[in-house]
Write a protein that holds these residues in place. Structure first.
Motif, PDB file in Angstrom:
ATOM      1  N   VAL A 271       0.847  -1.177   0.000  1.00  0.00           N
ATOM      2  CA  VAL A 271       0.000   0.000   0.000  1.00  0.00           C
ATOM      3  C   VAL A 271       0.888   1.235   0.000  1.00  0.00           C
ATOM      4  CG1 VAL A 271      -0.141   0.096   2.517  1.00  0.00           C
ATOM      5  CG2 VAL A 271      -1.999   1.057   1.139  1.00  0.00           C
ATOM      6  N   GLN A 272       0.357   2.328  -0.494  1.00  0.00           N
ATOM      7  CA  GLN A 272       1.109   3.586  -0.452  1.00  0.00           C
ATOM      8  C   GLN A 272       0.968   4.235   0.917  1.00  0.00           C
ATOM      9  OE1 GLN A 272      -0.194   5.956  -3.822  1.00  0.00           O
ATOM     10  NE2 GLN A 272       1.548   5.218  -5.009  1.00  0.00           N
ATOM     11  N   ALA A 273       1.929   5.075   1.240  1.00  0.00           N
ATOM     12  CA  ALA A 273       1.888   5.795   2.508  1.00  0.00           C
ATOM     13  C   ALA A 273       0.575   6.545   2.644  1.00  0.00           C
ATOM     14  CB  ALA A 273       3.066   6.763   2.596  1.00  0.00           C
ATOM     15  N   GLY A 274       0.015   6.465   3.841  1.00  0.00           N
ATOM     16  CA  GLY A 274      -1.278   7.081   4.098  1.00  0.00           C
ATOM     17  C   GLY A 274      -2.449   6.134   3.926  1.00  0.00           C
ATOM     18  N   GLY A 275      -2.183   4.989   3.343  1.00  0.00           N
ATOM     19  CA  GLY A 275      -3.241   4.024   3.100  1.00  0.00           C
ATOM     20  C   GLY A 275      -3.545   3.165   4.312  1.00  0.00           C
ATOM     21  N   SER A 276      -4.422   2.194   4.104  1.00  0.00           N
ATOM     22  CA  SER A 276      -4.881   1.322   5.191  1.00  0.00           C
ATOM     23  C   SER A 276      -4.833  -0.139   4.772  1.00  0.00           C
ATOM     24  CB  SER A 276      -6.324   1.677   5.583  1.00  0.00           C
ATOM     25  OG  SER A 276      -6.426   3.009   6.046  1.00  0.00           O
ATOM     26  N   LEU A 277      -4.637  -0.990   5.758  1.00  0.00           N
ATOM     27  CA  LEU A 277      -4.730  -2.429   5.589  1.00  0.00           C
ATOM     28  C   LEU A 277      -5.366  -3.018   6.837  1.00  0.00           C
ATOM     29  CD1 LEU A 277      -1.246  -3.450   4.112  1.00  0.00           C
ATOM     30  CD2 LEU A 277      -3.442  -3.590   2.931  1.00  0.00           C
ATOM     31  N   ARG A 278      -5.995  -4.171   6.685  1.00  0.00           N
ATOM     32  CA  ARG A 278      -6.574  -4.868   7.836  1.00  0.00           C
ATOM     33  C   ARG A 278      -6.049  -6.288   7.849  1.00  0.00           C
ATOM     34  NH1 ARG A 278     -12.547  -7.133   9.114  1.00  0.00           N
ATOM     35  NH2 ARG A 278     -12.659  -6.653  11.353  1.00  0.00           N
ATOM     36  N   LEU A 279      -5.405  -6.663   8.933  1.00  0.00           N
ATOM     37  CA  LEU A 279      -4.908  -8.010   9.120  1.00  0.00           C
ATOM     38  C   LEU A 279      -5.904  -8.816   9.953  1.00  0.00           C
ATOM     39  CD1 LEU A 279      -1.150  -7.314   9.978  1.00  0.00           C
ATOM     40  CD2 LEU A 279      -2.240  -7.529   7.729  1.00  0.00           C
ATOM     41  N   SER A 280      -5.993 -10.105   9.645  1.00  0.00           N
ATOM     42  CA  SER A 280      -6.825 -11.018  10.414  1.00  0.00           C
ATOM     43  C   SER A 280      -5.995 -12.231  10.797  1.00  0.00           C
ATOM     44  CB  SER A 280      -8.030 -11.479   9.598  1.00  0.00           C
ATOM     45  OG  SER A 280      -8.839 -10.405   9.201  1.00  0.00           O
ATOM     46  N   CYS A 281      -6.341 -12.818  11.917  1.00  0.00           N
ATOM     47  CA  CYS A 281      -5.661 -14.031  12.367  1.00  0.00           C
ATOM     48  C   CYS A 281      -6.677 -14.904  13.094  1.00  0.00           C
ATOM     49  CB  CYS A 281      -4.511 -13.677  13.286  1.00  0.00           C
ATOM     50  SG  CYS A 281      -3.730 -15.099  14.088  1.00  0.00           S
ATOM     51  N   ALA A 282      -6.878 -16.110  12.585  1.00  0.00           N
ATOM     52  CA  ALA A 282      -7.842 -17.033  13.173  1.00  0.00           C
ATOM     53  C   ALA A 282      -7.108 -18.195  13.829  1.00  0.00           C
ATOM     54  CB  ALA A 282      -8.796 -17.546  12.109  1.00  0.00           C
ATOM     55  N   ALA A 283      -7.465 -18.472  15.057  1.00  0.00           N
ATOM     56  CA  ALA A 283      -6.907 -19.605  15.784  1.00  0.00           C
ATOM     57  C   ALA A 283      -7.861 -20.787  15.669  1.00  0.00           C
ATOM     58  CB  ALA A 283      -6.693 -19.249  17.250  1.00  0.00           C
ATOM     59  N   SER A 284      -7.283 -21.954  15.427  1.00  0.00           N
ATOM     60  CA  SER A 284      -8.106 -23.151  15.315  1.00  0.00           C
ATOM     61  C   SER A 284      -7.368 -24.329  15.923  1.00  0.00           C
ATOM     62  CB  SER A 284      -8.462 -23.440  13.858  1.00  0.00           C
ATOM     63  OG  SER A 284      -7.289 -23.713  13.109  1.00  0.00           O
ATOM     64  N   GLY A 285      -8.120 -25.400  16.160  1.00  0.00           N
ATOM     65  CA  GLY A 285      -7.519 -26.596  16.741  1.00  0.00           C
ATOM     66  C   GLY A 285      -8.193 -26.969  18.030  1.00  0.00           C
ATOM     67  N   SER A 286      -7.445 -27.658  18.866  1.00  0.00           N
ATOM     68  CA  SER A 286      -7.974 -28.162  20.128  1.00  0.00           C
ATOM     69  C   SER A 286      -7.894 -27.056  21.183  1.00  0.00           C
ATOM     70  CB  SER A 286      -7.175 -29.387  20.569  1.00  0.00           C
ATOM     71  OG  SER A 286      -7.696 -29.910  21.769  1.00  0.00           O
ATOM     72  N   ILE A 287      -8.844 -26.147  21.143  1.00  0.00           N
ATOM     73  CA  ILE A 287      -8.806 -24.942  21.971  1.00  0.00           C
ATOM     74  C   ILE A 287      -9.932 -24.940  22.991  1.00  0.00           C
ATOM     75  CG2 ILE A 287      -9.015 -22.425  21.966  1.00  0.00           C
ATOM     76  CD1 ILE A 287      -7.814 -22.478  19.129  1.00  0.00           C
TER      77      ILE A 287
END
Length: 120
Positions: free
Chosen positions: A12-28
């Motif tokens: 992305v260019q400076a000033g822009g936005s991003l959204r990160l996601s992280c999903a946990a799965s397994g024996s939780i």
């Protein structure tokens, strides 16, 4: 076993936005603290933001620009990154403290990392 799967990185260019996601799965049984760290070549991995079920914490360099949130029903943590700067360029890693099923202690887990590149 517990897996953390990240998504949302990119360029992305400076000033822009991003959204990160992280999903946990397994024996939780329960996911406790979740967080995002970042690392650039030759430097130590550093905390960007973390979230418990009640509190959030941010590195000074991102406070006011980034927002961490979580969906407990989905065992997922998000990082909304706004007003991105070239110095935010790094590999971003998800981290989670997890109480696995049939366990009495928490275990710490990392995602595989996702690249974020901010151009000027």
């Amino acid at each position: 076993q517990v897996q953390l799967v990240e998504s949302g990185g990119g360029s992305v260019q400076a000033g822009g936005s991003l959204r990160l996601s992280c999903a946990a799965s397994g024996s939780i049984s329960v996911v406790n603290t979740m967080g995002w760290y970042r690392q650039t070549p030759g430097k130590q991995r550093e905390l960007v933001a973390s979230i418990t079920r009640a509190y959030t914490n941010y590195a000074d360099s991102v406070r006011g620009r980034f927002a961490i949130s979580r969906d407990n029903a989905k065992n997922t943590v998000y990082l909304q990154m706004n007003s991105l700067k070239p110095e935010d360029t790094a590999v971003y890693y998800c981290n989670a403290e997890v109480r696995q099923a049939f366990s009495y202690v928490d275990s710490n887990h990392w995602g595989q990392g996702t690249q974020v590149t901010v151009s000027s």
